[in-house]
Each structure stands twice: as C-alpha cells, then as structure tokens.
Design a protein around this motif. Sequence first.
Motif, PDB file in Angstrom:
ATOM      1  N   GLY A 251       0.819  -1.204   0.000  1.00 57.42           N
ATOM      2  CA  GLY A 251       0.000   0.000   0.000  1.00 57.42           C
ATOM      3  C   GLY A 251       0.852   1.253   0.000  1.00 57.42           C
ATOM      4  N   ASN A 252       1.838   1.292   0.882  1.00 58.89           N
ATOM      5  CA  ASN A 252       2.704   2.472   0.943  1.00 58.89           C
ATOM      6  C   ASN A 252       3.581   2.599  -0.296  1.00 58.89           C
ATOM      7  OD1 ASN A 252       1.873   3.662   3.335  1.00 58.89           O
ATOM      8  ND2 ASN A 252       3.210   2.407   4.592  1.00 58.89           N
ATOM      9  N   LEU A 253       3.891   1.474  -0.931  1.00 63.96           N
ATOM     10  CA  LEU A 253       4.625   1.541  -2.197  1.00 63.96           C
ATOM     11  C   LEU A 253       3.746   2.166  -3.272  1.00 63.96           C
ATOM     12  CD1 LEU A 253       7.246   0.909  -3.603  1.00 63.96           C
ATOM     13  CD2 LEU A 253       6.425  -1.410  -4.031  1.00 63.96           C
ATOM     14  N   GLY A 254       2.443   1.852  -3.217  1.00 66.26           N
ATOM     15  CA  GLY A 254       1.511   2.497  -4.136  1.00 66.26           C
ATOM     16  C   GLY A 254       1.451   3.995  -3.914  1.00 66.26           C
ATOM     17  N   ALA A 255       1.453   4.422  -2.632  1.00 65.16           N
ATOM     18  CA  ALA A 255       1.460   5.855  -2.311  1.00 65.16           C
ATOM     19  C   ALA A 255       2.762   6.498  -2.758  1.00 65.16           C
ATOM     20  CB  ALA A 255       1.266   6.043  -0.809  1.00 65.16           C
ATOM     21  N   ALA A 258       2.435   6.989  -6.533  1.00 70.39           N
ATOM     22  CA  ALA A 258       1.414   7.961  -6.953  1.00 70.39           C
ATOM     23  C   ALA A 258       1.756   9.380  -6.548  1.00 70.39           C
ATOM     24  CB  ALA A 258       0.065   7.576  -6.360  1.00 70.39           C
ATOM     25  N   GLU A 259       2.528   9.542  -5.495  1.00 77.07           N
ATOM     26  CA  GLU A 259       2.900  10.870  -4.993  1.00 77.07           C
ATOM     27  C   GLU A 259       1.652  11.731  -4.750  1.00 77.07           C
ATOM     28  OE1 GLU A 259       7.185  11.130  -7.364  1.00 77.07           O
ATOM     29  OE2 GLU A 259       5.541  12.448  -7.942  1.00 77.07           O
ATOM     30  N   ASP A 260       0.617  11.105  -4.195  1.00 74.09           N
ATOM     31  CA  ASP A 260      -0.624  11.840  -4.019  1.00 74.09           C
ATOM     32  C   ASP A 260      -0.670  12.651  -2.738  1.00 74.09           C
ATOM     33  OD1 ASP A 260      -0.600   9.606  -2.504  1.00 74.09           O
ATOM     34  OD2 ASP A 260      -2.661   8.993  -2.895  1.00 74.09           O
ATOM     35  N   PHE A 315      -5.109   7.486  -0.614  1.00 75.59           N
ATOM     36  CA  PHE A 315      -6.132   6.661  -1.264  1.00 75.59           C
ATOM     37  C   PHE A 315      -5.480   5.578  -2.119  1.00 75.59           C
ATOM     38  CE2 PHE A 315      -8.770   5.838  -5.044  1.00 75.59           C
ATOM     39  CZ  PHE A 315      -9.893   5.291  -4.428  1.00 75.59           C
ATOM     40  N   MET A 316      -4.389   5.931  -2.808  1.00 70.80           N
ATOM     41  CA  MET A 316      -3.714   4.955  -3.651  1.00 70.80           C
ATOM     42  C   MET A 316      -3.136   3.818  -2.826  1.00 70.80           C
ATOM     43  SD  MET A 316      -3.033   3.920  -6.616  1.00 70.80           S
ATOM     44  CE  MET A 316      -3.588   5.347  -7.551  1.00 70.80           C
ATOM     45  N   ALA A 317      -2.690   4.127  -1.609  1.00 72.39           N
ATOM     46  CA  ALA A 317      -2.175   3.078  -0.729  1.00 72.39           C
ATOM     47  C   ALA A 317      -3.267   2.080  -0.386  1.00 72.39           C
ATOM     48  CB  ALA A 317      -1.611   3.698   0.544  1.00 72.39           C
TER      49      ALA A 317
END
Length: 397
Positions: A251-255, A258-260, A315-317
């Motif tokens: 999840g945190n890799l997704g964040a 995404a750099e959201d 959200f991306m996470a």
Amino acid sequence: MDLKMMSAWMLQLSNYFIKQYKYQIVSMTKSNTETWLVNPKNKETPIIMVSIEPSQDFKEEAIGQHREMISLAFNIQAKGISISVNPNSLKHDDNTIIMTPQKMTESFYMSQFTDIEKVLSESNNAEYSFTKAVGDLRKTLVKSNQGIRPKAVRVTTALVMISIMVYFISMFVLVNLTSFDAMAIIMGGMYKPLITHGFEFFRFITSAFVNLNIFQLMLSIMVLNQFGQFFERYLGSKRYLLMFVSGLLMGNLGAFIAEDVTVSIGVAPALSVFLGYLVVNMAETKLYKNSRMMSQTFSLTLSCVLLMFLPNVSFMAVVASFMLGILFGFIFSHRRDWVELRKGAQVLAIIFSVGLIGIGLMKREPIETPIVNEALISSWEEIGFIPYLEHLKNILN
C-alpha cells in the motif's frame, strides 16, 4: 415410528458427541430432521451428520456440498460420517451408519466412540423423551460454551500498544512543534525525499503507527481492534501478521509511486488488504448469503472508509493494498476446483509486487516540498539531535 422419538434419539446422539468428544453444533434444520456437528481436531471424522431420515433417502450431492461449506469455514477436510436413527433405514457402509436402540451397523469410524451403543433409549412417552433430550442438550451447550475461551489476539494487542506508545512519545517530545507534517515525519511517517535520498525504508512500516491527534489515535485503535478481533481469530496470528505487513508495504509503495500526498501516515493501507481477502473468501464460502456476515462486512468496510478520510492517508495506498488482498483471498482458498486459480494468484502476487517495486524505482524522484523541508529541519533543531540534523541538511538542501 414416532417422529418425536426419532428426534429425541437425534438429540441424544448430538449431546453425546458434544459432551464426550468436544464436537459443536454448526447447523440444525428448522424441522429438526438433522443436525450437523464439527470437531476440527478429529482428523478421521471432523464432520458428523445425524438425521431422522432413512439412510436410503440421503441426498448425497446435497450432503457433499454441505460438508464442503463446513470444511471451508473451519479449514478442515470435507469428510466424516452420516448417521440415521430411522429404523426403516436400509443403506449402510463405513460412512453411512444406521443407529437405533436395537442395533448399530458396523463401521470402522464408530470404533473410536466408546459406549455409543448405550446412548439411545426407547420410551413409551416420546414427547417426554424429546423434551428431556432438548433439556440435556441445552445444559451441555451452556457448559461447553462456558469452557470456550476466545482466541487471543496477541498481534492486534501489540499493534495497538505500539500505536499508543508512539503517540504519547510524540506528545512528550514534540509538544512545542507547530508543523503537523514535521511531527508526522519525525515519528516515522512516509516522506519520499527521506526514502529516496536517505534510504529510510523503515518508513514503509512505521507510518502505520503515526497519529497526529487523540481523535485519530482513538479511531485507529478502534478500527484496528475491530479488524483484529475478526481476522486474527479467523486467520491465525501468523497469517494475520503476514497480511498486515504485506498490505502495509504494498500500500505504501503504491502511495510512493502515486505521490498523491506529501506525508503519508495511518493504518488504513494495512487493513484494506483484509477487505480484499474478505471479498474472495465470501465468494468462496457463499457467506454473502448470511445476513449476519454481510452486516459484519459492511461494518468493517465503513470503518476502513472512515480511516481514509483522516489527514495524510493515501487513497492509492488503500487501493494497492486492497488489490493484494484479493490475491491473498485466492492464495489462501481451499476449494478443490480453485487449484488453478490459486496457482495463478501466486504468480500474479509476485508480478504485482515486482511491478510495484519496478515502477517505484523508476519514479523515485521526490516532489519538491521546500516548506516541509524547512519545517522539518527547524523542528530537529528544536529537539537538538545534531548528528541526524546534519545528515538531514545534507539530504534536503
């Protein structure tokens, strides 16, 4: 033969298995024609059906499907015995037993149950026998429930304690800080520049335990405990911890990709993996037909959504963790016809993880956030930890 008398025999047998061999009732038809009992510790006959129907009228396909559902719920093999207490029964073998006060057909599996031939008793008053059997079964169920202790949720308790400890440390050490972003980063929040330039990969884990105020802490603890009470007891502590950490990392890799958000914190990415798992598990076990289970699922989903609206939650996470949870659902499934799906999910989980890491390496350049950098350096100057402060200045300047 009086149906009341046969129903009494069915309950007498059920009471015997529960009282003497630690079985538990998992279902009983409204018409009192059969009971289903399960004991996961009994490897030979984990599932027992006791019925008042003649054994030749048993619907083998329906019985097999019911065994499959019970086996999925209790993570056991879908095997056991079927017992008919109907004197008009004709069919019998090792797995189908005819049992009345006058006779019991031979079966390899029945030898493990001592004195079972003495359990059933015939009476001239069927109504009285049935009422007494109901009362005896009720007493046994009360005693057995008193002796059952819920499984400890040690991992969840440890996670809650860490969250509380981190919060009170932050309140004690960082009481004078005015920048919430700086406070979150100092306590272990996800901040891309420190990961890419300072190699502080521990932030992928520590970010889950960062809470900026007492409201956020209490909500996180409440939801974490809610998920733990449900999933740690169902999955076991080891598998629960594996999914928690995996969901948090992915999840945190997704964040990170995404750099959201500038600074990412919160336990939501670690918990949304369980919602993905639950979607597949309910499809596998058909528990979506159970209104109580649907209510529990709605409650868990709503709690996770509330966490997503807290400050600095990505959200991306949550999305990336949820997708990993779906793959976990197939990997941990037990359905025999899902063998290929399990293998495919394992391959996809590897591809998914490697793919996120690869994209993360390609998008490792951080967002320029000079205001946050200045507030972070200023906060460390107030704390006074000079060696790390110099390291920080070299990274951010």
